[in-house]
Scaffold this motif. Sequence first.
Motif, short mmCIF file in Angstrom:
data_model
loop_
_atom_site.label_atom_id
_atom_site.label_comp_id
_atom_site.label_asym_id
_atom_site.label_seq_id
_atom_site.Cartn_x
_atom_site.Cartn_y
_atom_site.Cartn_z
N ALA A 1 28.74 41.66 36.38
CA ALA A 1 30.17 41.91 36.24
C ALA A 1 30.80 42.10 37.61
O ALA A 1 30.49 43.06 38.32
CB ALA A 1 30.40 43.16 35.38
N SER A 2 31.68 41.16 38.01
CA SER A 2 32.36 41.26 39.28
C SER A 2 33.69 40.54 39.18
O SER A 2 33.77 39.44 38.61
CB SER A 2 31.50 40.64 40.40
OG SER A 2 32.17 40.70 41.64
N THR A 3 34.75 41.15 39.72
CA THR A 3 36.06 40.51 39.69
C THR A 3 36.87 40.98 40.89
O THR A 3 36.76 42.15 41.31
CB THR A 3 36.81 40.82 38.39
OG1 THR A 3 38.02 40.05 38.34
CG2 THR A 3 37.16 42.30 38.28
N PHE A 4 37.65 40.08 41.45
CA PHE A 4 38.56 40.43 42.55
C PHE A 4 39.96 40.53 41.99
O PHE A 4 40.45 39.61 41.33
CB PHE A 4 38.51 39.38 43.66
CG PHE A 4 39.38 39.70 44.83
CD1 PHE A 4 38.95 40.59 45.80
CD2 PHE A 4 40.65 39.12 44.96
CE1 PHE A 4 39.76 40.89 46.90
CE2 PHE A 4 41.46 39.43 46.04
CZ PHE A 4 41.02 40.31 47.02
N SER A 5 40.60 41.65 42.26
CA SER A 5 41.96 41.87 41.79
C SER A 5 42.94 41.53 42.90
O SER A 5 42.99 42.22 43.93
CB SER A 5 42.16 43.32 41.35
OG SER A 5 43.51 43.56 41.01
N ALA A 6 43.72 40.46 42.70
CA ALA A 6 44.73 40.10 43.69
C ALA A 6 45.83 41.14 43.77
O ALA A 6 46.53 41.25 44.79
CB ALA A 6 45.31 38.72 43.34
N ALA A 7 46.00 41.91 42.71
CA ALA A 7 47.08 42.91 42.69
C ALA A 7 46.88 43.98 43.75
O ALA A 7 47.86 44.44 44.35
CB ALA A 7 47.16 43.54 41.30
N ASP A 8 45.63 44.42 43.97
CA ASP A 8 45.41 45.46 44.97
C ASP A 8 44.41 45.05 46.05
O ASP A 8 44.01 45.87 46.89
CB ASP A 8 44.96 46.77 44.32
CG ASP A 8 43.67 46.64 43.51
OD1 ASP A 8 43.04 45.57 43.58
OD2 ASP A 8 43.30 47.60 42.82
N GLY A 9 43.98 43.76 46.04
CA GLY A 9 43.08 43.28 47.07
C GLY A 9 41.73 43.96 47.07
O GLY A 9 41.12 44.17 48.12
#
Length: 792
Positions: free
Chosen positions: A108-116
């Motif tokens: 499980a891994s994800t990058f959130s563009a909303a908060d970098g």
Amino acid sequence: MTRLNRPSLAAVAAALVLSLTVPVADAGTTPAAPRAAVAGAEESLGYPIEGRVLSQEQSQGADAEGRPQAYWVTAGNEETPGMFQATDVRSGEVVFAERLPAGVNSWASTFSAADGTVYFGMTEGQLYSWTPGDDAVTDLGVPFPGEGIWRLDAAPDGIVYGGTYPGGELFSFDPATGEFVNHGQAVPGETYARTLEADETGVWVGTQPRARLTRFDRASGAFTQVALPEQYATHEVVYDMTLARDYLLLRVQPSNDLLVYDTGSGEFVNIVPGISGRAISAPDPSGRYVYFRIASQGVVAYDLDTHTYAPVGWGPNAFPGSWAWVDLADPDFPGLSLVMTYYYGRIYVWNPQTRKTRYIGEADLQGAPNTITTLGSGPDGGVYVGAFLSPPGMARFDPDTGATTLLAGSGQIEGFGTYGDHLVFGRYPSAGLLDYDTTQPWSNGTNPGPPVAIADEQDRPQAFVQVGDVLAVGSVPKSGRLGGALSLWDPATGEVVTHRNVVPDQSVVSLAERDGLLYGGTSINGGYGIDPVATEAELFVADPATGDVLDRIVPVPGGRAVNGLTFDDDGVLWGVSDGTLFTYDPGTRAVTRSERLFPRSTSMYGHDRQLYFRADGYLYVTSSGSLWRVDPSTWATTELASSGVGSLAADEAGNLYYARGAALYRWNFALRPQPPCDVTVSGPHTGPVTVTAGTTCLSGADVVGPVQVSPGAVLVAEDSAVRGPVRAVGAGGVILDGVTVTGPVSVTGSVGAVWLVDTVVTGPVSCFGNDPAPVVQNLDVTGPVAGQCQED
């Protein structure tokens, strides 16, 4: 004289080192309980599969300056947690790495563009985050104890959603407030929320062990299930999803078909059969094309307008784990390039304008030794080691040379078997049987050749035994299924005959053969993701010619798995179930004795529990995390090794091999035992030494007087002199290593190890009734030698 495996005792029990002038029994020391010096000692053989770089899930993002990065959580093992690492895609450098405080594997891994920020979860339940530029990973805790995190996705507004196992639940995390919310089980009865895709208003969730698709409404909190096309009703998992414009693209297993769902019309508008890999890219800059891989064609571009696809001429030898459109700031890669990560830590880049490619290897990433899944004794004398999700392969340990060889490409091995000069091993997933001719060089794809698959929803071939010209295989079914199988594989023809549910709803996890009949032990468990319906494991007898079950019994009431079946020379079947040893008479088809000898322990399939009769007449058992020696006449047990011992194999010399996590160990019967010292005598000592209990060590001692060892007590003497007789009756062990004895030596009826090595005796030596028999090497005797201590 040549010394043999004689480590110094000077550092052992330093606080107990005494120079005594009175008998040990009168020294004011409380004797310890008797502790027999059993034959042999443990050797650490290190990590047979070292340096594994395996990141089951990957994601991509950018730092505050817009430099693209790839994120990995490389797997650990039981001793070493996983590690978070970040690679700068432009330079190929690893710019951040931290060993995590807890957690071994991450899907499980994800990058959130909303908060970098990148968020990643562990299958053990921990959630972490890292923002590029931070000096350390942030530990967000274990939000839902008992639930592992199996997928994450960040919504456009920054709320992070996660899916769990075994509850199959959807949860959310708000980085602004630190609040966790459990939204409940995504689909009733589904234990894995296996893949997620979040948008502004909802979250799409794909499940396992049945492939189900549902949508979570973020406003109302309601789930609405979407039926897959009818032909996928029995599929196992919705594994990956990507939202592209109004289309949801989802990959299902086991077919690996890509289904294209129009979220506006609620219809499936296309199916692409048999794609390869974990992920589908986001749309390209034009918004028209997404990319994925098909093994026979390489990477293809899928046209969202026409629902057609064509290869782009790029064929990386890997399947994608994540995709991103990246500005490399390189004139050879103008505009945005497509970057693909692979779970071995590799990065592949392709530019749609110049068609140029770039490869970044995994050399700078840090891995961890691979956890051992099973051990096997090869017909060539080698000890074979299978490992969890093993990208490097399996290992072969040579007992003669001590060398370990990596055999590439084997995959995750569940069990080993043999026939003739061939080693057969069962591979997960999809229950593949691979046949390796050990007289020829290893060449994966040729020797062994392509796997022969066991059908009927089987996944883990765990137990093997030869019966006549065929090999019997016991197996565990796929995720979410009950009902393992007994299969008969004919190596000459390649034919596999499978008998499923020989014991209804149970898996076959151990096998033995006698007089042409098969004896099997079961586990009540099926594949992961489904609860058992049976309550007690069984022992069965089957006719391999017909597959008919001739007898079924519960050998240990309440036992959840029957493992490690083996016959003794008298034709008695021995087995172990959840800490209880039992014997079974094939003639009367009845359990003749059953006794709980080991701490009760359970595991899914009990693969950690096995039995082996050695030529010394003892039965050796791995159970409850320890290696045990059992006297088959008295059922007395001795614990040889502990602390997480699992699996069991033997070499041609009768030495035993077992695993602890990723490490391989050997109980070497040729090594001198090293029991811990309760009392140590060193330097000059005048007067008798009487060992009444526990273990007394003479280390560099000069004893003027007799040495007497009482029943059950242990004497370990090294680099010492005894000016008087040495006598032991019924001792727990007697070890004389580098000792000069002026007087007779008599050792009778010892129940532990007796070693007379590099020792000079001025006088007679007498050894009778010692079990095990003494080890005698470089014994220089002035006088007659009687009984067992006569050196060959």
